[in-house]
Design an enzyme around this catalytic site. Structure first.
Site, short mmCIF file in Angstrom:
data_model
loop_
_atom_site.label_atom_id
_atom_site.label_comp_id
_atom_site.label_asym_id
_atom_site.label_seq_id
_atom_site.Cartn_x
_atom_site.Cartn_y
_atom_site.Cartn_z
N HIS A 110 0.82 -1.22 0.00
CA HIS A 110 0.00 0.00 0.00
C HIS A 110 0.85 1.26 0.00
CE1 HIS A 110 -4.03 -1.85 0.79
NE2 HIS A 110 -3.23 -2.86 1.05
N ASP A 139 3.80 9.37 -0.63
CA ASP A 139 2.61 8.60 -0.26
C ASP A 139 2.33 7.56 -1.32
OD1 ASP A 139 0.33 7.89 1.17
OD2 ASP A 139 -0.25 9.98 1.51
O1 F6P Z 1 -0.76 3.16 4.91
C1 F6P Z 1 -0.28 2.07 5.57
C2 F6P Z 1 -1.02 1.73 6.84
O2 F6P Z 1 -0.47 0.58 7.39
C3 F6P Z 1 -2.51 1.55 6.62
O3 F6P Z 1 -2.82 0.26 6.18
C4 F6P Z 1 -3.06 1.86 7.99
O4 F6P Z 1 -4.38 2.25 7.96
C5 F6P Z 1 -2.17 2.99 8.44
O5 F6P Z 1 -0.94 2.78 7.78
C6 F6P Z 1 -2.07 3.08 9.95
O6 F6P Z 1 -1.12 2.22 10.40
P1 F6P Z 1 -1.04 1.52 11.82
O7 F6P Z 1 -1.60 0.14 11.62
O8 F6P Z 1 0.43 1.51 12.06
O9 F6P Z 1 -1.81 2.33 12.78
#
Ligand code: F6P
Length: 459
Positions: A156, A364
């Site tokens: 992602h 990003d």
């Molecule tokens: O963008 C990557 C990501 O892992 C998303 O999947 C997730 O919503 C966000 O970052 C927040 O991450 P964490 O799980 O570390 O709170």
């Protein structure tokens, strides 16, 4: 149709409060519900000893399986390596990446535990879809246990150019593990090219055309699958949200002023500091906006256990305070800074009444806020989007005001342009962006990836 197995660090359990689950979670749930399937991930709990068997929860045709993690393993895996090394490095912040072998070993250990707990739950025809940088080694671990299913991986976040990746002492191990997947999906063609360049220049592998690659004795497919949103339903949500009490309260509080909005997790990849500096520059260079424009930055605290995130929080607090100290009037506060999260429907309403959105990450993978902002607009009087060229979304939303987020003066100028843009131009730009979003929805993204995984040679 083959059963679907999704693996991700966080699992959107059915108990998750209605309206809180993001668009991605909803799209994945939909696919699981249609095909029948399993969603496997971390329970959100840590234990002091060895974690037990996965906890299973059945809801319709979906089985949710979550496991606890040993507290020390979790620390090495999540804080030490995934978010202490991979996250900064993949976002081109080499200086923030602090590689330590114990953290990497913890990362591998958690992947091994995940594989050992997941393997017995798999059926022979299952399609396995692994999400994000927490689980690069998972396919290798599953293969070691004799799993021969098709396994796909979607990243992602951005994948860095080899020049950046090479600073990671274990770069080779990581790419070798990526190549153990049958399909590796990225957000953009830039990410695809970055991995292909590594494979050819650093690993002596070959590209076999049509997305195929042979490296480290394995063959895989690599492709760009830019993630989308559920455009139509978000647009509907925003239209309805105009009536919500939160939206009315917000517009009332603005007393006729224009609203500029930013919505991001409090993360150094999001460029919030530079964005605030750009807003300060706007007020200095175009004083006509003073008392006429309010900037609302919504920034829920994220990964607060990590020192760099805490430091960033202090920096932003200081900056927002200084801007308010300098420019506020007794009846106007230029910056509203909120460490809070809001439901999707409240955000949809906030987006709809904002004249400009500032989406200016320094790097990003995609950035779905940019897409949601566009989808939320009133077709007759849409707002303008200022978008960083370093967000994957800029590859698709070419009619946004594209900026270099490091260029504070240019971001201020784009913000000014957005605020004074004639309605006709806003409508034209918005229409073209909306066409893109209607074509590439989250459902299209999901089916493209799964279709490609079904075509990939297994094992
Ligand atoms: O963008 C990557 C990501 O892992 C998303 O999947 C997730 O919503 C966000 O970052 C927040 O991450 P964490 O799980 O570390 O709170």
């Amino acid at each position: 149709m083959a059963r679907l197995v999704i693996v991700s660090n966080r699992v959107a359990l059915p108990s998750e409060k209605a309206g809180r689950a993001g668009g991605l979670a909803v799209a994945l749930r939909e696919a699981l519900q249609r095909r029948g399937g399993l969603w496997f991930g971390w329970s959100g709990e840590t234990v002091s000893g060895t974690p037990g068997e996965p906890e299973l929860l059945q809801s319709g045709k979906i089985t949710y399986a979550t496991i606890d993690l040993n507290a020390e393993d979790y620390h090495h895996f999540y804080i030490g390596f995934a978010n202490g090394v991979l996250w900064p490095l993949f976002h081109y912040r080499v200086g923030l990446s602090e590689f330590r072998r114990p953290a990497f070993e913890g990362y591998l250990r958690v992947n091994e535990i995940f594989a050992r707990r997941l393997a017995p739950l798999l059926q022979p025809e299952d399609l396995v879809w692994v999400h994000d940088y927490h689980f690069v080694p998972l396919a290798s671990e599953l293969r070691r246990l004799g799993v021969t299913n098709r396994i796909g991986f979607f990243l992602h976040i951005p994948f860095p150019a080899p020049e950046v990746l090479l600073t990671l002492p274990v770069h080779q191990r990581l790419v070798r593990d990526l190549c153990a997947y049958d399909l590796v999906g990225f957000q953009t063609e830039d990410d695809v090219r970055a991995l292909q360049r590594y494979i050819v220049d650093e690993a002596g592998g070959t590209l076999t055309g049509d997305g195929g690659a042979a490296c480290f004795g394995a063959s895989t497919r690599i492709g760009a699958f830019g993630i989308g949103i559920d455009t139509e339903s978000f647009a509907r949500l925003a239209e309805k949200a105009v009536q919500r009490p939160e939206t009315t309260r917000l517009t009332d509080s603005l007393a006729g002023r224009e609203l500029v909005i930013g919505v991001d997790r409090l993360d150094y990849s999001k460029g919030i500091t530079q964005r605030l500096e750009a807003f300060r520059e706007l007020l200095s260079r175009w004083p006509e906006h003073r008392s006429r424009v309010t900037f609302m930055q919504i920034a829920p605290v994220s990964r607060g256990e990590i020192a760099q995130y805490r430091a960033l929080r202090r920096e932003i607090e200081g900056l927002a305070g200084r801007i308010n100290g300098k420019f506020s009037e007794f009846d106007w506060t230029p910056v509203r800074y909120l460490n809070k999260s809001f439901s999707r429907s409240v955000l949809a309403g906030f987006f709809r009444v904002s004249r400009v959105a500032l989406v200016t990450p320094v790097r990003d993978g995609m950035n779905l806020v940019a897409k949601e902002y566009v989808a939320a607009q009133d077709p007759k009087d849409p707002g303008a989007l200022v978008l960083s060229r370093f967000a994957g979304a800029a590859r698709e939303l070419k009619d946004a005001l594209i900026v270099n987020p490091y260029d504070v003066d240019a971001v201020a100028a784009a913000l000014h342009a957005g605020l004074v843009m004639p309605r006709e131009e806003r409508v034209q730009r918005w229409r073209r962006m909306m066409e893109v979003l209607e074509r590439n929805t989250v459902g299209v993204w999901r089916e493209r990836f799964l279709g490609a995984l079904e075509q990939a040679a297994p094992g």
